[in-house]
Design a protein around this motif. Structure first.
Motif, mmCIF file in Angstrom:
data_model
loop_
_atom_site.group_PDB
_atom_site.id
_atom_site.type_symbol
_atom_site.label_atom_id
_atom_site.label_comp_id
_atom_site.label_asym_id
_atom_site.label_seq_id
_atom_site.Cartn_x
_atom_site.Cartn_y
_atom_site.Cartn_z
ATOM 1 N N ALA A 8 0.791 -1.207 0.000
ATOM 2 C CA ALA A 8 0.000 0.000 0.000
ATOM 3 C C ALA A 8 0.817 1.246 0.000
ATOM 4 O O ALA A 8 0.280 2.313 -0.171
ATOM 5 N N THR A 48 -0.885 5.355 2.715
ATOM 6 C CA THR A 48 -0.554 4.103 2.065
ATOM 7 C C THR A 48 0.300 3.171 2.876
ATOM 8 O O THR A 48 0.851 2.242 2.357
ATOM 9 N N PRO A 295 -12.881 -3.282 -2.965
ATOM 10 C CA PRO A 295 -11.772 -2.782 -2.148
ATOM 11 C C PRO A 295 -10.750 -3.852 -1.782
ATOM 12 O O PRO A 295 -9.653 -3.528 -1.339
ATOM 13 N N PHE A 298 -6.968 -5.141 -4.668
ATOM 14 C CA PHE A 298 -5.536 -4.851 -4.774
ATOM 15 C C PHE A 298 -4.683 -5.822 -3.968
ATOM 16 O O PHE A 298 -3.718 -6.384 -4.480
ATOM 17 N N ASP A 299 -5.015 -6.021 -2.705
ATOM 18 C CA ASP A 299 -4.161 -6.864 -1.869
ATOM 19 C C ASP A 299 -4.949 -7.748 -0.913
ATOM 20 O O ASP A 299 -4.379 -8.286 0.034
ATOM 21 N N ASN A 307 -7.419 1.232 1.025
ATOM 22 C CA ASN A 307 -8.097 0.577 -0.093
ATOM 23 C C ASN A 307 -9.499 1.120 -0.351
ATOM 24 O O ASN A 307 -10.203 0.606 -1.227
#
Length: 706
Positions: A8, A48, A295, A298-299, A307
């Motif tokens: 992030a 982030t 959301p 991404f990860d 997110n």
């Protein structure tokens, strides 16, 4: 502190909220300390980095295999449509894989000529070897910004610089003209190129993408530009009763924290409203065309505030700050939340564990969000942890539900009554708003984005560049209440009236002079732009210093509904064209997705970033952008970068994802020279690259010693 393992962004101390959030949160500490501190913590969580840590160490990722499939649409410089993509790197070609994108592969090594700008400085080569990284993992550009001797310097230096970076000598298609931009610098002496390694290879740059978003916004909108959220009282007010509904239209304001939501509610109460007989209607049409997103895409961490997906009315960044305060005598930790959400019942206490160490205290609490309106904490809280804050992105059962519940709770907490409900709807057609609630100036917002790498704020700013706000303003009408900046319209001198406005002031409206009827001499312009104390005459709450009102005519232009909703496609094309025209990037060297860097698709070359930094250095807006960047070894996400020798000698934006570590900014040499420095490391072992970044910064700080 260990480097962050989350994909992030940039490292920070967990729980350190001293600088987080907009300046309004810091100004309000004396009056609303609990609200301000918690709002700042929520703002920090949306940045982030990972805040899930204890004992000063960032918690490593449980699974480094994070990003899921689902490539984002991208925009390429000077392309007519955002779906036209740059030749895809390896990790984007793997988008069809269901589990993850491939690690970023280092390009093939190239042997630089001895003595050329492509020669690796010995200290940097040694740092690469010590980190186990091949030279091909590194892309870097260093340009001395103030090295412009009479006559432009040696012809060889100029030719080297022109070939590597100067966009005016590189053939390219003409981009779509952007109106009213300041002209580029005229031909003449140029800075000397001192280092150029893989300069034109587009690479993943993580949060360095925020440099494009924030400088484009400053250049297009101006440092005093503000988001203005219009509010309507759709009915008469008598005896404190609004016989109708209250309407709020989204403006994409990224600063609507819990504290500023409280100020907005007070602004409505100052209109004499205590009881709403209709509904509270929230209009999110400004960003109505945003695609649906996940959301967790991404990860796999949907509860991480970084997110959170953007929307026009994003309150407290769709997050809740869970505050835990141990009460050893009672054997419990008391739980509170900010902002409160109407109809959401968190547990008041959680049992204490007097024996456990403060390790993975979040895991020990065993949060259960199976029903988001009835969250459960099934574990125990270690007494050794003391007071802790846990920022969480609240999982909305339906889109916009967080904002609706937060508005209702804030209204009722203020003592207001509501006969109807809070619902989605449209703003009244053809009616001027009763008031407009203004954000802090853009320069302050940019500082929050860059200093602490705040992703949700960056994404909202990027979308603002894809809205009507970034378009040239319509011509002034004779009855327009707003005015242009006086020193831009009429510079000093007898011929001032004949001189045209220049730069950002020619493209938008900014604050009129302070001396005008109805303002209070003790209110600062920034505060007055959002709220203004109500005169004591006729105000039953005159002694309550928190009572305030926003006004439609106090600052800025009259409100106009957006002709078109903001879209990612418009934002990508606007920033792409701007990067060619204003920053001097070559087409094909910048790939845009969401403008924050929290993407596996966004790319930039080191040369494009260096050209951007040179445009910053030559711009009147240089102080605003540079002041927004973290200072190496001092604050923000760069406070551990560069070592003691470089502390305070560089303004840098940092970025990190899995397989990516990067930094870009201005290094202040010991001789007084200034160097634009871009360092990009793309490699599966990029987590070990911080000494490499430090070595490049020290080399530039020592005025490019061998």
């Amino acid at each position: 502190m260990a480097r962050e393992a989350r994909e992030a962004g940039d490292a920070r101390d967990p729980g350190d909220v001293r600088h987080a959030g907009p300046a309004s949160a810091r100004r309000a500490r004396g009056r609303w300390p609990a609200i301000a501190a918690a709002a700042a913590a929520l703002a920090l969580a949306a940045q982030t980095g990972d805040v899930a840590a204890s004992a000063g160490a960032v918690k490593p990722a449980a699974d480094a295999t994070a990003p899921r499939a689902g490539p984002a649409a991208t925009a390429q410089l000077a392309q007519p449509a955002a779906t036209t993509q740059f030749a895809q790197p390896a990790d984007r070609r793997a988008a069809a894989e269901p589990a993850r994108a491939q690690p970023i592969a280092a390009p093939a090594e190239a042997a630089p000529a001895p003595g050329a700008p492509g020669r690796l400085p010995p200290a940097v080569a040694a740092a690469l070897a010590a980190a186990g990284l091949p030279p091909s993992a590194l892309a870097a550009v260093v340009v001395r910004l103030d090295d412009a001797p009479a006559g432009g310097g040696p012809a060889a230096d100029r030719a080297e610089y022109d070939t590597a970076l100067n966009p005016t000598l590189n053939p390219r298609p003409e981009p779509t003209p952007l109106p009213a931009l300041d002209p580029p610098l005229p031909p003449g002496p140029r800075p000397a190129l001192r280092l150029s390694l893989a300069a034109h290879e587009p690479r993943a740059v993580a949060s360095l993408m925020k440099l494009f978003t924030t400088f484009a916004a400053l250049d297009r909108l101006g440092p005093d530009w503000r988001w203005r959220t219009p509010v309507w009282l759709a009915g008469p007010v008598a005896g404190g009763v609004l016989q109708g509904s209250l309407h709020v239209a989204a403006a994409g304001d990224p600063t609507l924290s819990a504290e500023r939501l409280w100020l907005l509610v007070q602004a409505v109460r100052a209109q004499g409203v205590a009881d709403i007989r209709g509904d509270i209607v929230l209009d999110d049409a400004a960003f109505a065309e945003l695609p649906a997103g996940d959301p967790a895409a991404f990860d796999g961490e949907p509860l991480r505030p970084y997110n959170v997906l953007p929307r026009g009315l994003l309150l407290a960044q769709q997050s809740v700050l869970l505050q835990l305060r141990p009460d050893a005598q009672a054997g419990v930790a008391r739980v509170s939340t900010l902002p409160q959400l109407a109809g959401v019942a968190w547990p008041d206490t959680v049992p204490l564990d007097a024996q456990a160490s403060c390790g993975d205290w979040r895991g020990a609490l065993r949060l259960d969000l199976a029903d988001p309106t009835r969250p459960l904490l099934r574990g125990r809280y270690p007494l050794a942890c003391g007071e802790r804050d846990w920022p969480l992105a609240w999982p909305e059962p339906s889109p916009g539900e967080h904002a609706r519940r937060a508005v209702e709770a804030a209204w009722r907490q203020s003592g207001g009554r509501l006969q109807g409900q809070v619902r989605a709807g449209s703003a009244p057609a053809g009616l001027s708003p009763t008031l407009q609630f203004a954000s802090p100036p853009l320069a302050e917002v940019v500082r929050s984005i860059n200093k602490y790498s705040n992703n949700p704020m960056a994404r909202l700013l990027f979308l603002t560049l894809g809205s009507d706000a970034a378009e040239p303003p319509p011509p002034l009408q004779p009855d327009e209440a707003a005015v242009r900046r006086p020193d831009a319209v009429a510079p000093h001198g007898p011929d001032a009236a004949a001189q045209p406005a220049r730069g950002f002031a020619a493209r938008g409206f900014v604050s009129p002079p302070d001396a005008r009827p109805g303002t209070t001499p003790d209110a600062t312009p920034a505060y007055r732009a959002a709220v203004r104390p109500v005169p004591a005459e006729g105000n039953v709450n005159a002694t309550a210093t928190a009572t305030a009102t926003a006004t439609a005519t106090d600052d800025g232009p009259a409100w106009r509904p957006p002709a078109r909703p903001a879209t990612l496609d418009r934002a990508r094309r606007m920033v792409a064209d701007w990067a060619v025209q204003r920053a001097g990037c070559r087409p094909g060297e910048l790939v845009l997705d969401n403008g924050s860097g929290l993407s596996r698709d966004e790319r930039s070359s080191a040369a494009c970033l260096a050209a951007l930094l040179q445009a910053v250095w030559a711009s009147p807006l240089m102080p605003e952008l540079l002041a927004s960047l973290p200072v190496a070894g001092v604050d923000g996400t760069a406070r551990r970068l560069g070592g003691e020798e470089a502390a305070g000698r560089a303004h840098l934006k940092t970025g990190s994802l899995r397989d990516v570590m990067a930094a870009a900014g201005v290094v202040h040499g010991r001789s007084g020279a200034r160097h634009a420095v871009v360092v990009l490391v793309n490699d599966p072992r990029a987590a070990a690259a911080r000494p490499v970044l430090d070595a490049v910064l020290r080399w530039a700080q020592d005025d490019l010693a061998p």
